[in-house]
Design a protein around this motif. Structure first.
Motif, short mmCIF file in Angstrom:
data_model
loop_
_atom_site.label_atom_id
_atom_site.label_comp_id
_atom_site.label_asym_id
_atom_site.label_seq_id
_atom_site.Cartn_x
_atom_site.Cartn_y
_atom_site.Cartn_z
N ARG A 19 34.58 29.88 43.37
CA ARG A 19 36.04 29.99 43.28
C ARG A 19 36.62 30.78 44.45
N TRP A 20 36.07 32.00 44.73
CA TRP A 20 36.68 32.78 45.79
C TRP A 20 36.41 32.19 47.17
N ILE A 21 35.28 31.53 47.34
CA ILE A 21 35.03 30.85 48.62
C ILE A 21 36.04 29.72 48.81
N GLY A 22 36.32 28.98 47.75
CA GLY A 22 37.32 27.92 47.82
C GLY A 22 38.70 28.47 48.17
N GLN A 23 39.05 29.60 47.58
CA GLN A 23 40.34 30.22 47.90
C GLN A 23 40.39 30.65 49.36
N ALA A 24 39.31 31.24 49.84
CA ALA A 24 39.26 31.66 51.24
C ALA A 24 39.34 30.44 52.16
N ARG A 25 38.62 29.38 51.80
CA ARG A 25 38.62 28.16 52.62
C ARG A 25 40.03 27.60 52.75
N SER A 26 40.83 27.72 51.68
CA SER A 26 42.19 27.18 51.72
C SER A 26 43.18 28.16 52.36
N ASP A 28 43.77 31.36 51.35
CA ASP A 28 44.29 32.34 50.41
C ASP A 28 43.33 33.53 50.32
N LEU A 29 43.31 34.36 51.36
CA LEU A 29 42.39 35.49 51.39
C LEU A 29 42.72 36.51 50.30
N GLN A 30 44.01 36.73 50.04
CA GLN A 30 44.36 37.69 49.01
C GLN A 30 43.95 37.18 47.63
N GLY A 31 44.10 35.90 47.37
CA GLY A 31 43.63 35.33 46.11
C GLY A 31 42.12 35.42 45.99
N ALA A 32 41.40 35.19 47.09
CA ALA A 32 39.94 35.32 47.08
C ALA A 32 39.55 36.75 46.78
N TRP A 33 40.26 37.71 47.37
CA TRP A 33 39.99 39.12 47.12
C TRP A 33 40.24 39.47 45.65
N GLN A 34 41.33 38.97 45.10
CA GLN A 34 41.63 39.24 43.69
C GLN A 34 40.55 38.67 42.78
N THR A 35 40.04 37.49 43.10
CA THR A 35 38.95 36.91 42.32
C THR A 35 37.69 37.75 42.46
N LEU A 36 37.37 38.16 43.67
CA LEU A 36 36.22 39.04 43.89
C LEU A 36 36.35 40.32 43.07
N MET A 37 37.54 40.90 43.05
CA MET A 37 37.77 42.18 42.40
C MET A 37 37.69 42.12 40.87
N ARG A 38 37.74 40.94 40.30
CA ARG A 38 37.58 40.84 38.84
C ARG A 38 36.24 41.39 38.39
N HIS A 39 35.22 41.16 39.21
CA HIS A 39 33.86 41.52 38.84
C HIS A 39 33.30 42.68 39.65
N ASN A 40 33.85 42.94 40.81
CA ASN A 40 33.27 43.93 41.72
C ASN A 40 34.38 44.63 42.50
N PRO A 41 34.62 45.92 42.22
CA PRO A 41 35.68 46.61 42.94
C PRO A 41 35.30 47.06 44.35
N SER A 68 26.50 32.09 54.00
CA SER A 68 26.41 33.54 54.24
C SER A 68 27.43 34.23 53.34
N ILE A 69 27.12 34.26 52.05
CA ILE A 69 28.06 34.75 51.05
C ILE A 69 28.40 36.22 51.30
N CYS A 70 27.42 37.03 51.62
CA CYS A 70 27.69 38.45 51.87
C CYS A 70 28.62 38.64 53.07
N ARG A 71 28.42 37.88 54.11
CA ARG A 71 29.30 38.00 55.28
C ARG A 71 30.73 37.60 54.94
#
Length: 183
Positions: A19-26, A28-41, A68-71
């Motif tokens: 999900r967050w990779i898809g948001q970043a690809r489109s 939407d970096l802030q949306g990707a960050w918000q998705t990431l932050m649901r599980h990991n602050p 390269s998910i971590c990158r």
């Protein structure tokens, strides 16, 4: 209902990686960050120090190579720090006050999730700085203190009451905390 992707199943925090990779690809970096932050602050930290079992499990490796998910996580985490994006605490306040002993990754994560749910949180830390193993166990050349402090500051800014230099030792100290808090 589709089964979770192999990378999500391998992720220690169950992150919504596709999900967050898809948001970043489109874009939407802030949306990707918000998705990431649901599980990991700590996306900027995890992007630097996670052992990335998600990449080992990535089914893209069967086609050419694992993502390269971590990158990507580090990039989004760094973008969030640079833009000063802030997570939101709940609009309403829950009726309970929670005490957390220890300001390492687990205590900070608990404080973050509880504030998102609206609970009042007091975090007791024996040392003079938050971060635990992230600060005292990972060298600064591996984890920049600027990044560490930035990720921690976002959590504290949610309204976490922090008590540094407050070691909780013995039954009397625990009883005092229990009396002043609901959990």
């Amino acid at each position: 209902l589709a089964a979770p992707s192999p990378c999500r199943k391998a992720c220690p925090v169950g992150g919504e990686i596709a999900r967050w990779i898809g948001q970043a690809r489109s874009g939407d970096l802030q949306g990707a960050w918000q998705t990431l932050m649901r599980h990991n602050p700590f996306p900027a930290i995890a992007g630097r120090v996670c052992h990335h079992p998600c990449e080992t499990a990535c089914n893209r490796a069967e086609y050419d190579e694992a993502l390269s998910i971590c990158r990507l996580e580090r990039f989004i985490g760094d973008a969030a720090l640079a833009a000063r994006w802030m997570p939101q605490a709940a609009a309403t306040t829950a009726p309970a006050r929670v005490a957390i002993v220890g300001g390492g990754p687990a205590g900070l994560s608990a404080a973050y999730q509880l504030r998102r749910l609206g609970y009042a949180v007091t975090l007791f830390e024996a040392s003079d700085a938050l971060g635990g193993v992230m600060r005292h166990g990972i060298p600064a050349y591996r984890l920049s203190r600027r990044v560490l402090d930035g990720e921690i500051a976002r959590i504290v800014a949610l309204g976490v009451d922090v008590r540094l230099g407050h070691a909780v030792q013995g039954q009397e100290a625990l009883a005092a905390i229990a009396q002043a808090h609901d959990a």
